[in-house]
Design a protein around this motif. Structure first.
Motif, PDB file in Angstrom:
ATOM      1  N   ASN A  85       0.800  -1.228   0.000  1.00 30.71           N
ATOM      2  CA  ASN A  85       0.000   0.000   0.000  1.00 30.71           C
ATOM      3  C   ASN A  85       0.833   1.277   0.000  1.00 30.71           C
ATOM      4  O   ASN A  85       0.308   2.348  -0.288  1.00 30.71           O
ATOM      5  N   ASN A  98      -3.433   4.544  -2.122  1.00 28.40           N
ATOM      6  CA  ASN A  98      -4.897   4.552  -2.177  1.00 28.40           C
ATOM      7  C   ASN A  98      -5.441   5.861  -1.627  1.00 28.40           C
ATOM      8  O   ASN A  98      -4.850   6.473  -0.740  1.00 28.40           O
ATOM      9  N   ASP A 144      -4.764   9.086  -9.934  1.00 27.94           N
ATOM     10  CA  ASP A 144      -4.095   8.329  -8.876  1.00 27.94           C
ATOM     11  C   ASP A 144      -3.284   9.277  -8.005  1.00 27.94           C
ATOM     12  O   ASP A 144      -3.263  10.489  -8.232  1.00 27.94           O
TER      13      ASP A 144
END
Length: 156
Positions: A85, A98, A144
């Motif tokens: 992550n 994220n 993103d």
């Protein structure tokens, strides 16, 4: 006098004025570091200290987060680093890949630290610095985290 009356009437038909007040609310991204760290106790060289670091979104908009770490002495190894992550950038920041929704947190960046060698100071300090950026530019969402941070730093 007749010309004056006709001129005034023509002006009245060719102009108009109205006022609209638009109200909008600016979204704020407010984030805080959360860490689990036991009360400091003496740790021998090579010993592990449990320490977790994550960031919570306490604002009112989703955001992307990045973290920079610094140490009082260059004797620390991070254990349990979450590379699924988080990604380490060339600029020294760990980027959370994220988006973090309102009220949510990132995953833990790491789970413990190891002290390598002999520390000169009586205390070893691990500083955690974090920043956040909103996931949208106006009404346009970023694709993103990389695009969001590039825009934040002035690149597109």
């Amino acid at each position: 006098a007749v010309v004056s009356a006709v001129s005034g009437t023509a002006t009245a038909f060719l102009s108009d004025n109205s006022q609209i007040n638009n109200q909008f609310i600016v979204g704020y991204n407010t984030t805080t570091v959360e860490e689990d760290f036991p009360t400091p106790t003496p740790v021998p060289s090579g010993g592990n200290v449990a320490k977790t670091v994550r960031v919570r979104n306490q604002g009112d908009v989703p955001c992307y987060i990045r973290v920079a770490l610094s140490y009082s002495e260059d004797l620390v190894t991070l254990n349990g680093l979450d590379t699924d992550n988080w990604v380490y950038g060339e600029d020294g920041y760990y980027y959370y890949k994220n988006e973090v929704d309102v009220g949510d947190s990132t995953t833990d960046l790491f789970t413990s630290v190891t002290i390598n060698g002999e520390a000169e100071a009586s205390e070893l300090v691990v500083n955690v610095y974090e920043e956040s950026v909103q996931t949208v530019d106006g009404s346009n969402p970023y694709t993103d985290y990389e695009e969001a941070w590039a825009h934040y730093e002035g690149g597109d």
